[in-house]
Design an enzyme around this catalytic site. Structure first.
Site, short mmCIF file in Angstrom:
data_model
loop_
_atom_site.label_atom_id
_atom_site.label_comp_id
_atom_site.label_asym_id
_atom_site.label_seq_id
_atom_site.Cartn_x
_atom_site.Cartn_y
_atom_site.Cartn_z
N HIS A 1 -8.65 -7.06 1.64
CA HIS A 1 -9.90 -6.77 0.93
C HIS A 1 -11.01 -6.83 1.97
O HIS A 1 -11.01 -7.70 2.83
CB HIS A 1 -10.18 -7.81 -0.16
CG HIS A 1 -11.59 -7.73 -0.67
ND1 HIS A 1 -11.96 -6.86 -1.66
CD2 HIS A 1 -12.71 -8.37 -0.27
CE1 HIS A 1 -13.27 -6.98 -1.87
NE2 HIS A 1 -13.75 -7.89 -1.04
N PHE B 1 -6.58 -1.93 -14.56
CA PHE B 1 -5.75 -2.69 -13.60
C PHE B 1 -6.29 -4.10 -13.32
O PHE B 1 -5.67 -4.84 -12.57
CB PHE B 1 -5.63 -1.92 -12.28
CG PHE B 1 -6.94 -1.61 -11.61
CD1 PHE B 1 -7.58 -2.56 -10.82
CD2 PHE B 1 -7.53 -0.37 -11.76
CE1 PHE B 1 -8.79 -2.28 -10.20
CE2 PHE B 1 -8.74 -0.07 -11.14
CZ PHE B 1 -9.36 -1.03 -10.36
N ASN C 1 -2.19 -3.33 -0.72
CA ASN C 1 -2.88 -2.71 0.41
C ASN C 1 -3.38 -3.70 1.45
O ASN C 1 -4.28 -3.42 2.21
CB ASN C 1 -4.00 -1.76 -0.06
CG ASN C 1 -5.14 -2.48 -0.73
OD1 ASN C 1 -5.15 -3.70 -0.87
ND2 ASN C 1 -6.13 -1.71 -1.16
#
Length: 152
Positions: free
Chosen positions: A117, A59, A114
């Site tokens: 970080h 990814f 999401n």
């Protein structure tokens, strides 16, 4: 009191969704001190350095491309055990495994979107902070409410 710093970045999805203020608010309400912040669209080269430990993952290329796709709110937060507690505030990397009340648990569904970080250790925080900020951009200051947050 021993204080440490952590690197927190609101990713392009979080910036686009207008979540920067909410995320800052959660760290401030917890009692942590913001010592550096900037909005930046990072180059792919910069992001490849930041995510170098993931370069062998399938990814990686998509992650770098995504992170370079828009502005990132890069921040340095300071406080007692801010790295560990910052990760708890963010929630699990996979938002579906994040508890309600965490940033990812409240605002995200997919791992690839999401929202944030956060440094995973003091050593990685130091490396990430040095990659994103010059020392002159980090402001050392004393919070007026310091004694109300921390015991002596």
């Amino acid at each position: 009191m021993t204080s440490e710093q952590t690197f927190i970045a609101v990713k392009p999805d979080g910036v686009q969704r207008g979540l920067v203020g909410e995320i800052i608010s959660r760290f401030e309400k917890r009692g942590f001190k913001l010592v550096a912040i900037k909005l930046v669209t990072a180059s792919k080269e910069h992001l490849e350095k930041h995510y170098a430990d993931l370069s062998d993952k399938p990814f990686f290329k998509g992650l770098v491309t995504y992170m370079a796709s828009g502005p990132i709110a890069a921040m340095v937060w300071e406080g007692r055990e801010v790295v560990k507690t910052g990760r708890q505030l963010l929630g699990a990397t996979n938002p579906l495994a994040s508890s309600p009340g965490t940033i990812r648990g409240d605002f995200a569904i997919d791992v690839g979107r999401n929202v944030c970080h956060g440094s995973d250790a003091v050593e990685s925080a130091q490396k990430e902070i040095a990659l994103w900020f010059d020392k002159s951009e980090i402001n050392s200051w004393k919070q007026a409410n310091h004694e109300w947050v921390y015991e002596k």
